[in-house]
Motif scaffolding. Structure first.
Motif, mmCIF file in Angstrom:
data_model
loop_
_atom_site.group_PDB
_atom_site.id
_atom_site.type_symbol
_atom_site.label_atom_id
_atom_site.label_comp_id
_atom_site.label_asym_id
_atom_site.label_seq_id
_atom_site.Cartn_x
_atom_site.Cartn_y
_atom_site.Cartn_z
ATOM 1 N N LEU A 154 0.802 -1.223 0.000
ATOM 2 C CA LEU A 154 0.000 0.000 0.000
ATOM 3 C C LEU A 154 0.836 1.275 0.000
ATOM 4 O O LEU A 154 0.292 2.369 0.109
ATOM 5 C CB LEU A 154 -0.929 0.021 1.227
ATOM 6 C CG LEU A 154 -2.089 -0.953 1.186
ATOM 7 C CD1 LEU A 154 -2.705 -1.098 2.571
ATOM 8 C CD2 LEU A 154 -3.134 -0.474 0.189
ATOM 9 N N ALA A 155 2.140 1.162 -0.139
ATOM 10 C CA ALA A 155 3.026 2.320 -0.006
ATOM 11 C C ALA A 155 2.675 3.446 -0.976
ATOM 12 O O ALA A 155 2.839 4.617 -0.652
ATOM 13 C CB ALA A 155 4.481 1.901 -0.183
ATOM 14 N N ARG A 156 2.177 3.122 -2.170
ATOM 15 C CA ARG A 156 1.836 4.174 -3.134
ATOM 16 C C ARG A 156 0.369 4.592 -3.038
ATOM 17 O O ARG A 156 -0.021 5.608 -3.592
ATOM 18 C CB ARG A 156 2.168 3.716 -4.548
ATOM 19 C CG ARG A 156 3.666 3.552 -4.692
ATOM 20 C CD ARG A 156 4.208 3.228 -6.013
ATOM 21 N NE ARG A 156 3.308 2.994 -7.123
ATOM 22 C CZ ARG A 156 3.705 2.886 -8.361
ATOM 23 N NH1 ARG A 156 4.990 3.006 -8.642
ATOM 24 N NH2 ARG A 156 2.844 2.638 -9.321
ATOM 25 N N ALA A 157 -0.437 3.836 -2.326
ATOM 26 C CA ALA A 157 -1.869 4.134 -2.228
ATOM 27 C C ALA A 157 -2.240 4.866 -0.941
ATOM 28 O O ALA A 157 -3.275 5.517 -0.867
ATOM 29 C CB ALA A 157 -2.677 2.837 -2.326
ATOM 30 N N VAL A 158 -1.393 4.748 0.063
ATOM 31 C CA VAL A 158 -1.688 5.300 1.388
ATOM 32 C C VAL A 158 -0.486 6.127 1.837
ATOM 33 O O VAL A 158 0.655 5.764 1.564
ATOM 34 C CB VAL A 158 -1.966 4.147 2.390
ATOM 35 C CG1 VAL A 158 -2.195 4.663 3.780
ATOM 36 C CG2 VAL A 158 -3.153 3.316 1.933
ATOM 37 N N SER A 159 -0.743 7.202 2.547
ATOM 38 C CA SER A 159 0.349 8.070 2.996
ATOM 39 C C SER A 159 1.257 7.354 3.992
ATOM 40 O O SER A 159 0.808 6.474 4.732
ATOM 41 C CB SER A 159 -0.215 9.336 3.640
ATOM 42 O OG SER A 159 -0.743 9.049 4.915
ATOM 43 N N PRO A 160 2.540 7.755 4.010
ATOM 44 C CA PRO A 160 3.465 7.177 4.990
ATOM 45 C C PRO A 160 2.976 7.385 6.425
ATOM 46 O O PRO A 160 3.206 6.547 7.288
ATOM 47 C CB PRO A 160 4.771 7.932 4.747
ATOM 48 C CG PRO A 160 4.684 8.383 3.322
ATOM 49 C CD PRO A 160 3.225 8.659 3.070
ATOM 50 N N LEU A 161 2.286 8.499 6.672
ATOM 51 C CA LEU A 161 1.756 8.766 8.009
ATOM 52 C C LEU A 161 0.737 7.705 8.414
ATOM 53 O O LEU A 161 0.725 7.226 9.549
ATOM 54 C CB LEU A 161 1.114 10.156 8.034
ATOM 55 C CG LEU A 161 0.878 10.782 9.394
ATOM 56 C CD1 LEU A 161 2.173 10.855 10.204
ATOM 57 C CD2 LEU A 161 0.298 12.172 9.220
ATOM 58 N N ARG A 162 -0.121 7.303 7.476
ATOM 59 C CA ARG A 162 -1.121 6.278 7.775
ATOM 60 C C ARG A 162 -0.456 4.917 7.990
ATOM 61 O O ARG A 162 -0.858 4.161 8.877
ATOM 62 C CB ARG A 162 -2.154 6.197 6.663
ATOM 63 C CG ARG A 162 -2.982 7.461 6.569
ATOM 64 C CD ARG A 162 -4.332 7.187 5.991
ATOM 65 N NE ARG A 162 -5.100 8.326 5.579
ATOM 66 C CZ ARG A 162 -5.534 9.308 6.316
ATOM 67 N NH1 ARG A 162 -5.218 9.351 7.581
ATOM 68 N NH2 ARG A 162 -6.272 10.280 5.832
ATOM 69 N N LEU A 163 0.547 4.597 7.172
ATOM 70 C CA LEU A 163 1.279 3.343 7.379
ATOM 71 C C LEU A 163 1.979 3.361 8.743
ATOM 72 O O LEU A 163 2.043 2.349 9.434
ATOM 73 C CB LEU A 163 2.284 3.109 6.254
ATOM 74 C CG LEU A 163 1.673 2.732 4.902
ATOM 75 C CD1 LEU A 163 2.725 2.797 3.802
ATOM 76 C CD2 LEU A 163 1.041 1.347 4.955
ATOM 77 N N GLY A 164 2.464 4.531 9.133
ATOM 78 C CA GLY A 164 3.083 4.680 10.451
ATOM 79 C C GLY A 164 2.081 4.449 11.575
ATOM 80 O O GLY A 164 2.424 3.929 12.626
ATOM 81 N N GLY A 165 0.832 4.829 11.329
ATOM 82 C CA GLY A 165 -0.213 4.582 12.315
ATOM 83 C C GLY A 165 -0.436 3.097 12.534
ATOM 84 O O GLY A 165 -0.584 2.630 13.666
ATOM 85 N N MET A 166 -0.449 2.337 11.424
ATOM 86 C CA MET A 166 -0.629 0.890 11.567
ATOM 87 C C MET A 166 0.576 0.281 12.280
ATOM 88 O O MET A 166 0.424 -0.586 13.138
ATOM 89 C CB MET A 166 -0.829 0.217 10.220
ATOM 90 C CG MET A 166 -1.110 -1.270 10.363
ATOM 91 S SD MET A 166 -1.304 -2.103 8.790
ATOM 92 C CE MET A 166 -1.822 -3.720 9.335
#
Length: 147
Positions: free
Chosen positions: A116-128
């Motif tokens: 999902l790195a290109r579909a979701v912001s790094p901030l959101r991935l950091g949240g997970m």
């Protein structure tokens, strides 16, 4: 240790994401957001029992509980934050039922394994990643208390 060695549901979810194109991955995440399990009454009545996940932009609370039948991961995220809710749902479905050792063995970069790195912001991935990190810490603390 790989996701496949840890537990079936997390591996299955990862495979579902990687089996579809990038555009469909975001749709899959949104579908999973609707599958976030309801909180047990003791947490629904006292949400302060759940720990705030500071890495999330949205007000997310989560807690991993070690029980005799394995770990249970509980989370709450607002309906208007479907991406974050989807990540919470993935962890609730994927961590619940694992042994504490299996939870601790989940790779820290599991969120990146979903493609999902290109579909979701790094901030959101950091949240997970923050949710997963808290779950692991909470499991370690409960194991230490029981030792």
């Amino acid at each position: 240790m790989s996701v496949d060695e840890v537990g079936g549901v997390l591996g299955e979810i990862r495979d579902e994401f990687l089996a579809v194109g990038e555009r469909e991955r975001l749709q899959l995440l949104l579908e999973l957001s609707r599958e976030l399990p309801e909180l047990p009454e003791r947490y629904a009545a006292s949400p302060a029992l759940l720990e705030r996940v500071e890495e999330c932009q949205s007000p997310v609370r989560a807690f991993a509980e070690v029980e005799a039948d394995g770990v249970h991961f509980y989370a709450t995220a607002p309906q208007e934050a479907p991406t974050t809710r989807g990540f919470a749902s993935i962890l609730a479905q994927g961590l619940t039922g694992l042994t504490p050792e299996q939870v601790l063995a989940v790779p820290d970069d599991y969120p990146m394994m979903l493609g999902l790195a290109r579909a979701v912001s790094p901030l959101r991935l950091g949240g997970m990643a923050g949710m997963l990190g808290r779950a692991k810490r909470q499991v370690r603390e409960q194991l230490a208390e029981g030792a």
